[in-house]
Structure formats: C-alpha cells, structure tokens
Design a protein around this motif. Sequence first.
Motif, PDB file in Angstrom:
ATOM      1  N   THR A  18      94.934  39.993 -10.386  1.00  0.00           N
ATOM      2  CA  THR A  18      94.727  39.748  -9.343  1.00  0.00           C
ATOM      3  C   THR A  18      94.898  39.169  -8.003  1.00  0.00           C
ATOM      4  O   THR A  18      95.874  38.408  -8.203  1.00  0.00           O
ATOM      5  N   ALA A  19      94.744  39.560  -6.529  1.00  0.00           N
ATOM      6  CA  ALA A  19      95.076  39.592  -5.635  1.00  0.00           C
ATOM      7  C   ALA A  19      94.129  39.347  -4.925  1.00  0.00           C
ATOM      8  O   ALA A  19      93.007  39.451  -4.513  1.00  0.00           O
ATOM      9  N   VAL A  20      95.015  37.672  -4.163  1.00  0.00           N
ATOM     10  CA  VAL A  20      93.695  36.763  -3.372  1.00  0.00           C
ATOM     11  C   VAL A  20      94.232  36.695  -1.864  1.00  0.00           C
ATOM     12  O   VAL A  20      95.185  36.173  -1.862  1.00  0.00           O
ATOM     13  N   VAL A  21      93.694  37.095  -1.459  1.00  0.00           N
ATOM     14  CA  VAL A  21      94.327  37.300  -0.171  1.00  0.00           C
ATOM     15  C   VAL A  21      93.621  36.300   1.033  1.00  0.00           C
ATOM     16  O   VAL A  21      92.131  36.032   1.373  1.00  0.00           O
ATOM     17  N   GLY A  22      94.063  35.089   1.585  1.00  0.00           N
ATOM     18  CA  GLY A  22      93.639  34.439   2.030  1.00  0.00           C
ATOM     19  C   GLY A  22      94.078  32.650   1.424  1.00  0.00           C
ATOM     20  O   GLY A  22      93.782  32.992  -0.178  1.00  0.00           O
ATOM     21  N   GLY A  23      94.833  32.121   1.783  1.00  0.00           N
ATOM     22  CA  GLY A  23      95.208  30.391   1.576  1.00  0.00           C
ATOM     23  C   GLY A  23      94.192  30.008   1.863  1.00  0.00           C
ATOM     24  O   GLY A  23      94.644  28.439   1.587  1.00  0.00           O
ATOM     25  N   GLY A  24      93.471  29.721   2.186  1.00  0.00           N
ATOM     26  CA  GLY A  24      92.502  27.971   2.809  1.00  0.00           C
ATOM     27  C   GLY A  24      91.725  27.451   1.583  1.00  0.00           C
ATOM     28  O   GLY A  24      92.461  27.987   0.301  1.00  0.00           O
ATOM     29  N   VAL A  25      91.202  26.334   1.609  1.00  0.00           N
ATOM     30  CA  VAL A  25      90.854  25.518   0.026  1.00  0.00           C
ATOM     31  C   VAL A  25      89.495  26.766  -1.087  1.00  0.00           C
ATOM     32  O   VAL A  25      90.180  26.390  -2.032  1.00  0.00           O
ATOM     33  N   VAL A  26      89.042  27.543   0.464  1.00  0.00           N
ATOM     34  CA  VAL A  26      88.276  28.298  -0.479  1.00  0.00           C
ATOM     35  C   VAL A  26      89.561  29.947  -1.541  1.00  0.00           C
ATOM     36  O   VAL A  26      89.066  29.911  -2.947  1.00  0.00           O
TER      37      VAL A  26
END
Length: 406
Positions: free
Chosen positions: A4-12
């Motif tokens: 799985t790729a998660v795009v975005g490294g903010g708190v969410v």
Amino acid sequence: MVRTAVVGGGVVGLSVGIELLDAGHAVVLVDNDEAGQAASWGNAGHVAVEQVEPLASLAAVRSMPQRLFLRGGALAFPLAAVGAWLPFGLKLLAASSPARFRKGCAALRPLMEQAMPAWTSLMERIGAPDLLKQDGHFVLWNEPRKAIAGKAAWSSADTGVAQVKPATPGELEALGKLGKFTVAGAIRFAGSGQIADLADLRDALRVAFAARGGRLVSGTATLRRVGNGVEVEGVEADQVVVCAGVRSRAIMEALGHKAPMIAERGYHIRTDAAAWPKDMPPVVFEERSMIVTRYRDSLQAASFVELGKVDAPADPRKWERLERHVAELGLPVSGPFRRWMGCRPTLPDYLPAIGRSVKADNVYYAFGHQHLGLTLAPITGKLMAAMMAGEQPAVPLEPFDLRRFG
C-alpha cells in the motif's frame, strides 16, 4: 502481503500508515513536506471533540458579516482569490440548510465520540502517552455582554462527549493572571485535550511508522492511470491511499471525482513559553477568535479563517494583528515571534472525505478534515484499515463519500 502506498505524511497520513502496518500491510508513505510545515504541524494542538456541529450552518452564515477581517474579525475573503472562494461559498450556503446541518451533526457525532479513545490507543501503542494531555480547555470573554451571550450559546450547542461548566473561582483567578485584561466570564470544557508538542508528535509518529517496517519516501507523488487503477511512480503498490490534504483535490479530480475543497488558511505566531503556566490548558479568547496554546518549550497564538489559494503569499497583516492581540491583552510574551501560515483542507459541508474511489479500483482516500484533522486522525486511520480489510467500520462512512458532491 498487501502493498500500500500512502500519499501524504501529515497527521492523517501517518495515522493511516501506522494502522495499515499494524493490520499487516507493507506500506510506503510518500511525503513532500520534509520541513514539517503543513497544517498538521502548525495548528492549535487542540483535540476538539466538542466541535460536533459542522461550521456549515445558518448560524455561521448569519455571523459572517460581523466576523470579517476588515471589521476586526478572523474571517477573510482575499479579493485575488474570489475565483476560489465564491464557488466554494455558494456550495457552503447550500450545505448550511437545516436538514443538511442535522445530517452533518449526525455524521460527525460518532467520529467525535471515538476520537479521544483512538488517540489514547495510538499514543499507548507507539510508546508516547505523555504527548496526549486530556485536561480540557478554557473559553473566556473580556466583555460582560459577550460573556453572557457566549455562555448561552455554548450551553445550547451540541458538544458531544465534551462537558461544559462554568470556570471555578480559582480558575477565573488563574486566567486573570495570564495577562492584563478583565475576565468577564469563562467556561471550562472537560473531555477535550491537546498535544503536548506537535513537533514531538511528528517525530514520534514517523519513528513508530519506520519501526513497524514502513518506508518513508521524500518527494511529490506522481500518480498515473494503469487500466482500471493507478500506480505511484517509483513505488510498487497494490493499493493507494490519498491523504494529501489540500493537494488531494487535484489528485482526485484527475481521477474524475468532484472534490470542491478550498485552502482554508490559518496563521500563528510562536515565541518562548516565558511565564505562561506549564499546566494551563489551551485558552480561547473568543472575542478575538484566538486560541493560545502552551507547548513544551513554546507559546503559540493562532487564528484566522482565510479562504484562498494554496500557494498564494501569506498576508502579513494577519500576523501583525495576532501580535497586536497579544500586546493588548498584556500576555507575558514578547517578540521576535516565529510566524507560520498553513492551509486547512476544507470541503463546503465541513465534513471530511473518507472512502473508496469509484473511479479507480485500487484508490482509497482520507482528506478534507478542515479544523478537525488533528482531532480525527487516529480514528480515521482505524476506519480506513477496517474498510480496506473488507470489514464493517465502527462508524458509518457513507456521509463522507465523495459521491455526495455528484
């Protein structure tokens, strides 16, 4: 093992990534915010479980003229961004009908009920329980008339699991010692909380993500169509989760979704903590629409709802007004202040977007949390992990599906 790729490294994004790792996924997180300047790390640090009522409401619409920046308030509509905020505002008006407002409350309430337990669980699992403080917060007024009206408004509001009570004489005395101002009235919330330090939270989440086998990739994710799905350039992934905050709009619209999100820009100033009490919870100066938060080594004053464009230059008048508020209240701080501006990802009904794409078979999304990104990050991670496992999420996700926008 699902890749799985998660795009975005903010708190969410980090919360989603950790939950997926714990569920057995192999996760790569792509983030272009190396310096940690996104809204996740510059907000008021407030776990706002009391904000059950969406800001898209007739009451909020009626109050807008009095809250305009040009009249001393915190709401700004930059003329240069009229092409962004005018269509957004029309959709907000439509979402503010009594029927849609009630539906919004019903959708947010179960999220808010589980927000603090999800935070407690996440902090314990990553070994950082001291980062979560559950001491509530204060709201105070300097003018008697506004104190009466404000207390009445909060007493009649739906605050979910948070409780509202008048500040005690001792609390009123402590608040009065914070500066050179009159406390005409104050209330204290129980059940809400704060993060002890946002920079430490970011570090703790990134360390926990890596310790679980997650891989952090610095850079901007490039998505492209492959058959009925998408792939992220340079990343081998079976599934993609879009958690890119305000940048999610362009990603989702490229896939054919409608995501009428705006950059709701907020401002803060920070300085050394100085004489501010270490055990003082966040304090909202409601007449000034300003929240003051004591972090471990700094004091922050934050405010403003500026509906604009993501990459537009910051408006220095906002920082100057915050500095003026601090001086006029006689708070025990002085410059030079560190200035920050960031963009909250806000949809016109003030509900987040959480769901699975109907335009690309392997794409999921979690963004648009507006003022509640910090509050709802851990529960969003849990809901995403359940949905992606084919399980029934603990909270109904239909109200947060992007298809509500057509």
